[in-house]
Structure formats: C-alpha cells, structure tokens
Design an enzyme around this catalytic site. Sequence first.
Site, mmCIF file in Angstrom:
data_model
loop_
_atom_site.group_PDB
_atom_site.id
_atom_site.type_symbol
_atom_site.label_atom_id
_atom_site.label_comp_id
_atom_site.label_asym_id
_atom_site.label_seq_id
_atom_site.Cartn_x
_atom_site.Cartn_y
_atom_site.Cartn_z
ATOM 1 N N LYS A 182 0.854 -1.197 0.000
ATOM 2 C CA LYS A 182 0.000 0.000 0.000
ATOM 3 C C LYS A 182 0.889 1.246 0.000
ATOM 4 C CE LYS A 182 -1.736 2.910 2.724
ATOM 5 N NZ LYS A 182 -1.680 4.118 1.859
ATOM 6 N N GLU A 257 10.605 1.850 9.819
ATOM 7 C CA GLU A 257 11.667 2.796 9.472
ATOM 8 C C GLU A 257 11.023 4.173 9.510
ATOM 9 O OE1 GLU A 257 13.093 1.325 5.703
ATOM 10 O OE2 GLU A 257 13.863 -0.498 6.605
ATOM 11 N N CYS A 290 14.477 11.367 5.004
ATOM 12 C CA CYS A 290 14.534 10.974 6.414
ATOM 13 C C CYS A 290 15.970 10.930 6.939
ATOM 14 C CB CYS A 290 13.875 9.621 6.597
ATOM 15 S SG CYS A 290 14.602 8.358 5.534
ATOM 16 N N GLU A 387 11.302 16.567 13.728
ATOM 17 C CA GLU A 387 11.566 16.462 12.289
ATOM 18 C C GLU A 387 10.650 17.419 11.526
ATOM 19 O OE1 GLU A 387 10.009 13.013 10.158
ATOM 20 O OE2 GLU A 387 11.978 12.763 9.235
HETATM 21 P P1 NAD Z 1 2.842 8.650 7.288
HETATM 22 O O1 NAD Z 1 3.202 7.922 8.516
HETATM 23 O O2 NAD Z 1 1.832 9.728 7.360
HETATM 24 O O3 NAD Z 1 2.314 7.643 6.164
HETATM 25 C C1 NAD Z 1 3.093 6.557 5.726
HETATM 26 C C2 NAD Z 1 2.179 5.479 5.192
HETATM 27 O O4 NAD Z 1 1.384 4.963 6.266
HETATM 28 C C3 NAD Z 1 1.188 5.952 4.129
HETATM 29 O O5 NAD Z 1 1.076 4.955 3.140
HETATM 30 C C4 NAD Z 1 -0.110 6.084 4.912
HETATM 31 O O6 NAD Z 1 -1.248 5.945 4.115
HETATM 32 C C5 NAD Z 1 0.024 4.917 5.873
HETATM 33 N N1 NAD Z 1 -0.796 5.005 7.086
HETATM 34 C C6 NAD Z 1 -1.176 6.120 7.760
HETATM 35 N N2 NAD Z 1 -1.923 5.782 8.839
HETATM 36 C C7 NAD Z 1 -2.012 4.421 8.854
HETATM 37 C C8 NAD Z 1 -2.627 3.470 9.713
HETATM 38 N N3 NAD Z 1 -3.314 3.851 10.792
HETATM 39 N N4 NAD Z 1 -2.500 2.162 9.433
HETATM 40 C C9 NAD Z 1 -1.785 1.751 8.348
HETATM 41 N N5 NAD Z 1 -1.193 2.611 7.489
HETATM 42 C C10 NAD Z 1 -1.291 3.927 7.735
HETATM 43 O O7 NAD Z 1 4.224 9.197 6.692
HETATM 44 P P2 NAD Z 1 4.434 10.128 5.431
HETATM 45 O O8 NAD Z 1 4.026 11.511 5.778
HETATM 46 O O9 NAD Z 1 3.854 9.446 4.232
HETATM 47 O O10 NAD Z 1 6.027 10.053 5.275
HETATM 48 C C11 NAD Z 1 6.912 10.926 5.896
HETATM 49 C C12 NAD Z 1 7.571 10.249 7.072
HETATM 50 O O11 NAD Z 1 8.235 9.062 6.653
HETATM 51 C C13 NAD Z 1 8.667 11.119 7.686
HETATM 52 O O12 NAD Z 1 8.594 11.047 9.079
HETATM 53 C C14 NAD Z 1 9.950 10.453 7.182
HETATM 54 O O13 NAD Z 1 11.086 10.690 7.974
HETATM 55 C C15 NAD Z 1 9.553 9.026 7.186
HETATM 56 N N6 NAD Z 1 10.450 8.243 6.327
HETATM 57 C C16 NAD Z 1 11.330 7.378 6.934
HETATM 58 C C17 NAD Z 1 12.219 6.634 6.157
HETATM 59 C C18 NAD Z 1 13.182 5.663 6.793
HETATM 60 O O14 NAD Z 1 13.740 4.835 6.082
HETATM 61 N N7 NAD Z 1 13.411 5.723 8.092
HETATM 62 C C19 NAD Z 1 12.198 6.771 4.767
HETATM 63 C C20 NAD Z 1 11.310 7.668 4.195
HETATM 64 C C21 NAD Z 1 10.423 8.391 4.996
#
Ligand code: NAD
Length: 488
Positions: A182, A257, A290, A387
């Site tokens: 997803k 992650e 990130c 962040e």
């Molecule tokens: P997010 O947590 O809002 O969403 C990530 C994913 O989770 C999306 O697909 C979203 O639809 C899904 N999601 C949201 N709520 C959910 C739930 N209750 N159950 C299941 N799935 C759910 O994050 P974002 O805004 O898309 O991404 C940015 C974040 O990702 C930043 O904090 C960034 O640092 C982090 N990030 C981390 C890495 C890493 O490798 N550590 C890499 C890239 C991004």
Amino acid sequence: MNDERVNVGGVEVATGHFIHNQRVSSAATFEVRSPLDWSLTLANVARGTSKESDLALSAASEAFASWANLHVKERGQYLRRLADLIDDNVERLAIVECLDTAMLEESLRRRVIARGARNFRAYADLAEEYQSRRWASNGTHNTVLRMPAGPTVVITPWNAPFLLSTWKCAPALAAGNTVVLKPAEWAPLSCSVLMDLVLEAEFPPGVINLVQGFGEEVGAALVSDSRVRRISFTGSPQTGRAIGVTAAKNLVPFTAELGGKGPFVVYDDADLDLAARQAALMYDDAGQVCLAGTRLLVQESVRDDFLDRFTSETERHVLGDSRDKVTTISPLIHPDHLRRVEGFVERSLAAGDTLVFGGERLRRDGLWFEPTLIEPRSNDAEIVQNEVFGPVLTLQTFATEEEAIDLANSTPYGLSAMVFTADQRRADRFGLGVRAGTIWVNCFLIRDLTAPFGGTGISGIGREGGDYALDFYSDVKTYQVKEETTRG
Ligand code: NAD
C-alpha cells in the site's frame, strides 16, 4: 475489473488496484495532483477500503503456499525478470514519479529507479547464496533454517515511493512471502506502473498485490488482518506507533523505518569545503529525506568559516520545475505539508530563534520553500527536537568532542549521523558514542544494500538490508538432530 488508464506525462497509468494479477476498482476514487502544478490532476485512483484489503489478503494467502514452495532459484528468476523490466522502463517510471512526487527527474532517471531494479537482483542473489549455519553440540547436529513467514503487508510513504517499495517487496518476495503493497495516498502512481511490470514478468497471481488508498482506511484494515504474518512500514513515528499497537495485538513481527533528525557534525580539523558541499545536499528533494543531517553542529572555532562556505554552496541551488535539468530544489509534496513546514519556521522565529537565511515560500501559487537556516535559542527548541521534513536546517556550535556527541544524542531520534573530520580516531570515537542506525564519516548517503538499515529511538524498530531483511521476512528455526540418527 477496472482497466481504466490515464495519461500521466505521456505514460499510461492504471487507476485500479492490482489484486490476483487483475486491476480492480472501488466504489470511490481519490484525486492525485502534481506538486509541480497543484492545479493539475494527474489521476483519480481507486480508493480502497476493508473490502479491497480483504480481497488482496485473500489473494496473497491463496498464493502463499505455492510461492513459498518454489525453489529459491525459481523465485529468483521472477525477481530478475522484474529487475530487467524496471531497467527497460526507467524513462516511464521517472516521468511518473517526478510528476507525482516532484523528485528531480534527472536523479530518478540516472540513479533512483535503477536502484529499485538492483533491489530485486540483489535479494534474488542473497536468498540463493544463503548458507545455513551448521554446527555440532551436545551430541546433536544443529542447523539454522529459514522458512517463508507468510502474507506480508508493505506500507510506504510519499517520499521516494518507488524506491522504498522495492526495498521492502524484494526481500519479502525473495524470502518466499507474498505481498500486499500500500503506497502513500499522496504519491501512488509509480507503484501502479510497477504492477504492470509484475504482470509482464509473469508472476503467479496473488504473489504481489497493490491496494491504493488512505492510511486510516485501507492501511489500518490491512495491518489488522489476522492472516498477515509480517508488516514492514516506512513513515512517521506517529503512524509507526499505531501500527505497532495493531501488530502487537496479532503478535505479528514488524519493522518500522521512521523519521530522522540527524546530526551533521563538523570538527575544526575537517575539510570545510567538503563539509559545506555535503551540508548543502541536505536541501535536496526539498529536505524531504529521512536520512538528512538537519542539525548542523559545528565546532566554535570554525563556525564563521564554515557558515561562509555553506552559504555560498546553498546559493548555488536552483529552485524550479523538477523536470528541468538545472533544478536542484523541487517543490514540497502537498499544500498541507508546505503549511506544516511554514508553521515550524513561524513558531521558531516567534519563540526567539534567529533566522540566518531563507524562511519564506517562494511564490504564492507554488509549493516551493526557500532553503532555510535557523540558529536556535536553545537545544530544547521545537525546531531542533522535531523532524520538519522540509528544507529547514538548524546551526549550533560546540566546544569539545564530548559536547558534540552529547548534542548529537540529544533528540529522541536515531536514524543517521554524519561527522566531518580529518582524524580517523576522532571519527571512531564519534561512531562509538552516537546512537544512530547509520553513521557516515566524511560522506553522506552512500549505501550498501547488504548493510543493516534502520533507526533507534523514535526512528524505528528492527533492521532491514541484506541478511537482516531476509531473516525478518522468514521464520528462522533451529533444527537439531541427534548424532546417531541414521539416514533411512
Ligand atoms: P505517514 O506515517 O503519514 O504515512 C506513511 C504510510 O502509512 C502511508 O502509506 C499512509 O497511508 C500509511 N498510514 C497512515 N496511517 C495508517 C494506519 N493507521 N495504518 C496503516 N497505514 C497507515 O508518513 P508520510 O508523511 O507518508 O512520510 C513521511 C515520514 O516518513 C517522515 O517522518 C519520514 O522521515 C519518514 N520516512 C522514513 C524513512 C526511513 O527509512 N526511516 C524513509 C522515508 C520516509
């Protein structure tokens, strides 16, 4: 069935989910717009609910036994075929990912998409090369075996959706699991193109499935389904916590992650030109990375010298259309995210932090935000401890090595850290003292696929990468045979 396709920058992109090798529609759709021009609707894509979650997990569960029972070399052939198809379709994938996320098209074309292909090849190789550990003890022969774990849910964020999805799907599939992917609702289109390639690579139906939609709807339905045996998530700490609670209820291992707030440390003996050049890279992809070292920690005696060089390097950046080769800074992903970034800067300045440069959005009608540098009034400032995920860095100074390490460790995050010094022993002391999943000395973002990857603190749980990922996506077991047992 829904084989509706829309034209995205000249590339046909399917709008349906991909379940059991078929495109599937939903009662509702959601709009995907381009950060390059927010008035441009790229597609209205199928909006999944618990219904599509159920369909996709039924397909993945049905397909699991025969995929798991294939010889590892046969699975590897599928993965390598998919890798070749990704390489053949770099241009299409780069165009779609650029329009959908505003990542720089040239970088997608030259590096990012090819790394996605490499993920599939590398995990095909690693799974085949696995040597199970064998030893004798207490009158028994011991062997460590890996067994495919089961249907796996992969949830990815909107920054680098293609690369991050392949990073997780490749080891899950190589280990013998079936997958439901997803992608994030703000950028689902490149993963839809990937599913066309999955079909072309002739994966058996149900081995890889895609459902599109919102996290709280279809994402939550997927992770709470009791048929799921592994969850791999990349995203924010807030969502990571919510998924962790659900995974715990079903006793499902998960990796998370999560976000980062990396320290970027410059010692007084560092090559300041190199450090300044690397620091300016933290604004790439509009700071939506990130792993970025967003806290510049500079030894007092070289603060002014470093700042001069860093300012000059930053001035070289070109904010513009990500399809343009000269552009180095893209717009932010979404108006909501732009407001979030702006909010951080406004609150920081209102609280008394000092603006060194930047601080404004570029145009009223676009999603660009200037590269920004802030000197915080204290290490407790919100802008230091949270962040931002935008082109906003902070600058602080330190006097001693101990202070540098203390500052580096002073946030709840622990994803990455960078240190610039000419002294290997100084670097080693930093490397040992700093809590982070990845530490770079005099460099940034060089990654070996076989190295462990993940974060400590609120930056994550678990490690992927190389054998760490293959272990995670497997049920690892110990097989003990009494020495006298004869082969029949
Ligand atoms: P997010 O947590 O809002 O969403 C990530 C994913 O989770 C999306 O697909 C979203 O639809 C899904 N999601 C949201 N709520 C959910 C739930 N209750 N159950 C299941 N799935 C759910 O994050 P974002 O805004 O898309 O991404 C940015 C974040 O990702 C930043 O904090 C960034 O640092 C982090 N990030 C981390 C890495 C890493 O490798 N550590 C890499 C890239 C991004």
